[in-house]
Design a protein around this motif. Structure first.
Motif, mmCIF file in Angstrom:
data_model
loop_
_atom_site.group_PDB
_atom_site.id
_atom_site.type_symbol
_atom_site.label_atom_id
_atom_site.label_comp_id
_atom_site.label_asym_id
_atom_site.label_seq_id
_atom_site.Cartn_x
_atom_site.Cartn_y
_atom_site.Cartn_z
ATOM 1 N N UNK A 1 10.883 13.611 -4.868
ATOM 2 C CA UNK A 1 10.168 13.512 -3.593
ATOM 3 C C UNK A 1 9.023 12.516 -3.643
ATOM 4 N N UNK A 2 8.413 12.312 -2.483
ATOM 5 C CA UNK A 2 7.254 11.425 -2.382
ATOM 6 C C UNK A 2 6.201 12.139 -1.540
ATOM 7 N N UNK B 1 12.337 4.042 1.827
ATOM 8 C CA UNK B 1 11.969 4.532 0.493
ATOM 9 C C UNK B 1 11.409 5.954 0.559
ATOM 10 N N UNK B 2 10.254 6.119 1.228
ATOM 11 C CA UNK B 2 9.576 7.427 1.190
ATOM 12 C C UNK B 2 10.432 8.538 1.796
ATOM 13 N N UNK B 3 10.969 8.281 2.978
ATOM 14 C CA UNK B 3 11.668 9.354 3.704
ATOM 15 C C UNK B 3 12.970 9.754 3.015
ATOM 16 N N UNK C 1 0.851 -1.200 0.000
ATOM 17 C CA UNK C 1 0.000 0.000 0.000
ATOM 18 C C UNK C 1 0.886 1.250 0.000
ATOM 19 N N UNK C 2 1.835 1.294 0.921
ATOM 20 C CA UNK C 2 2.701 2.471 1.009
ATOM 21 C C UNK C 2 3.608 2.550 -0.221
#
Lengths: 333, 329
Positions: B111-112, B100-102, B66-67
């Motif tokens: 960016x995310x 991944x995101x950070x 999901x993330x």
């Protein structure tokens, strides 16, 4: 394939000369899977390589200098010196880099495929994982979601027999890795990963299916990691006869034979080799002349706003409200 | 003057998402049981009908996927909202968020901008896996933003700001407040609460209490009791955002009152109270008239039985006792 192998050989030399930061991760023996598959993609498609799929990046338009900049940690590198190897993301080229925790990249590429689907955009995603990476929870979640949501994505399971120092029979009890793909309920096929035209044909079929709305395909590339995990790994755990057996199936040698059979002359192939060597000479000279990043750039680009990044540095500087000197010293000064 | 409507904290969350989805077709939501079922707490009830299956996506029970999908969609310009059915279930997505995101913008320049939201907090007798506060797990990770609204207005305004933000935002909604907290909000006026800005909930000159999320109400109750019984005026600061942390607001208040108590529902060791204490010690040491104190949950998992959970959670009496100790110091 020659560019991949040639660059990796240069990188090994540059490492010994002390020009590289970190190690070199070879794709020796696996060049055909990366290169042949990437040729099946079209404009606007996205590709997410593992560290052993460097060749796919060049097919998609990456400059070899960009790989050299990564390995030499230049300030001009796609990661601005903040990460290494193939870990960059370049939306203009449709490239999504991996991170070292394996299996996660598939989960992220799913989001790109989801966006294609949402926008009714006829584009396709392609990614790669070794059989070892495919044993992570993230990988399984990524496969499940892509299959359940019918996403336009092609996933290569690169069965290269070794994940660092562990043989694939310690990753799973399956003997045929096609069986590992079967549970996701999507089309899956086994491909000779050391035959660049077979790889292209398999990829092409899967990409066309995804583009036509047919969803995900899993392709198992039967191949072999001919080098250790990285330069520090002398591969002592690999039986010599096994390496010999797979050396006979070298993807570049097989491609040359196939080209001869279709009429290419020895001279034509020699010209290609010379051109690749010249391109690499130039690229190495260019990149070694480029500067590394300044240390203080370590604190930039954490957030979109430079104001927030500016909150980072004062752990090294004067304390806000105090300045450089403690109050009692300031009074004396 | 806009027309006002009584809005619960839960409705404020729903309204923020629905309004952003109507305004911007790049916004979509994905998670478990959010479509046909309408969400475990019915926050996305009606969303599937209004926005369709392309933008209200039921997923497998796969928090990492999901993330991950939210990150990839953000990379190509969408504005995803990833719902964790309970914020406790963010654990399987830890790798995706932290690695991944950070780190994406820092590593690659791409960016995310995404929101990960979910119900946190105790008091609803839900045991160790449906009651946690997870902010400290992520506090040490550069690149993330984190918010924890306490009021309906902030629930709406912070979520709107988070959806529009270019960085990954973890949005912690306290499930105990879902239907208990309500206020009159304008129905045809946009509410945007900037990330990183604290709110002074109650002004005072004798002691600063810094808190956020579910603990705001117990803290306010303690402050009122002390005002009535002791005549001391406590300043209550509702952080609203945990990262960026509004250190300026905290320091300014401490320089005014000279005393600081931090109250949070997350466990004590390695929690935000420790970080705030350190920052105040660095930036307002000379203004302090007393040690900084903390009232937090116990350093244990969240227990199930009501007597155990009540003992685990900070209560009004714990706050008043610590506040009186500081006022008398």
């Amino acid at each position: 394939m020659l560019l991949t192998r040639g660059l990796e050989e240069r990188l090994e030399i540059l490492l010994k000369q002390g020009h590289l930061v970190g190690s070199v991760y070879r794709s020796l023996g696996q060049e055909a899977t990366a290169v042949g598959s990437a040729f099946a993609l079209g404009p606007g498609d996205w590709l997410a390589p593992s560290i052993r799929d460097m060749g796919a990046l060049f097919v998609r338009g990456l400059d070899v200098r960009d790989m050299l900049r990564q390995y030499t940690a230049r300030g001009t590198s796609l990661c601005a010196g903040k990460d290494n190897i193939t870990h960059f993301t370049v939306p203009e080229l449709g490239l999504l880099g991996p991170v070292s925790p394996l299996g996660t990249q598939l989960c992220v590429l799913n989001g790109v495929a989801l966006a294609f689907k949402q926008r009714r955009q006829p584009n396709v995603c392609m990614t790669y994982q070794g059989e070892g990476a495919s044993r992570t929870g993230a990988s399984h979640e990524g496969f499940s979601l892509a299959a359940a949501l019918d996403l336009p994505i092609v996933v290569w399971l690169e069965h290269n027999r070794w994940a660092f120092g562990t043989r694939s029979d310690r990753q799973s009890a399956v003997e045929d890795w096609l069986d590992a793909a079967a549970m996701y309920g999507v089309p899956a096929e086994s491909v000779d990963g050391n035959d660049v035209t077979a790889v292209y044909a398999g990829a092409r079929k899967a990409v066309d299916r995804a583009r036509a709305g047919g969803g995900m395909t899993i392709l198992v590339a039967e191949t072999y990691r001919m080098h250790g995990h990285a330069q520090h790994d002398a591969q002592k755990y690999v039986p010599a006869e096994e390496l010999e057996e797979w050396r006979d199936r070298d993807p570049i040698d097989r491609c040359e034979v196939a080209l001869h059979e279709t009429g290419a002359s020895a001279e034509e192939l020699a010209v290609i080799r010379r051109e690749v060597a010249a391109e690499l000479d130039l690229a190495v000279d260019d990149v070694l002349a480029e500067p590394g990043p300044e240390g203080e750039e370590a604190r930039t680009r954490v957030y979109a706003s430079a104001d927030l990044d500016a909150l980072v540095p004062w752990t090294r500087g004067p304390v806000p409200g105090y300045g450089d000197l403690a109050p009692h010293l300031r009074a004396e000064a | 003057m806009s027309e006002l409507r009584e809005t619960t904290y839960l409705e404020a969350i729903r309204d923020a998402m629905a309004e952003e989805m109507r305004r911007d077709d790049r916004v979509f939501i994905l998670g478990e049981d959010i479509g046909a079922y309408g969400g475990a707490f019915k926050i996305t009830e009606g969303f599937l009908d209004e926005f369709g299956a392309d933008r209200v996506i039921d997923t497998p029970i796969s928090e990492a996927a999901i993330v991950g999908a939210a990150i990839g969609a953000a990379h190509v310009g969408l504005r995803p909202i990833a719902e964790m059915q309970f914020i406790d279930f963010i654990a399987p997505a830890f790798d995706m968020i932290v690695n991944f995101a950070a780190k994406s913008r820092y590593r690659t320049g791409i960016g995310a901008g995404l929101v990960i939201r979910g119900p946190c907090g105790g008091g609803s007798r839900s045991g160790p896996f449906h009651s946690q506060n997870v902010e400290s797990y992520f506090a040490n990770v550069a690149g993330l933003k984190m918010v924890a609204p306490a009021t309906a207005r902030d629930a709406k305004g912070l979520l709107t700001a988070a959806i529009r933000d270019p960085d990954p935002v973890l949005y912690f909604e306290h499930k105990f407040l879902y239907r208990r907290v309500k206020e009159m909000l304008p129905i045809d006026e946009e509410i945007v609460v900037p990330l990183g800005v604290a709110r002074t909930h109650r002004e005072g000159s004798d002691l600063t209490i810094v808190t956020y999320g579910g603990m705001l109400y117990k803290t306010a109750e303690a402050a009122e009791a002390i005002a009535a019984e002791d005549g001391a005026e406590i300043e209550v600061i509702d952080l609203r955002s945990l990262r960026p942390l509004d250190t300026d607001a905290i320091v300014a208040s401490v320089r005014k009152t000279g005393r600081l108590l931090i109250v949070h529902e997350a466990a004590r060791f390695g929690g935000f109270a420790g970080e705030i204490t350190a920052q105040v010690s660095e930036q307002a040491f000379e203004w302090l008239d007393a040690p900084v104190r903390r009232v937090t949950a116990l350093d244990t998992p969240v227990p199930y039985a009501p007597a155990l959970e009540d003992y685990y959670l900070p209560q009004v009496d714990d706050i008043t006792a610590a506040a009186r100790w500081l006022l008398a110091y």
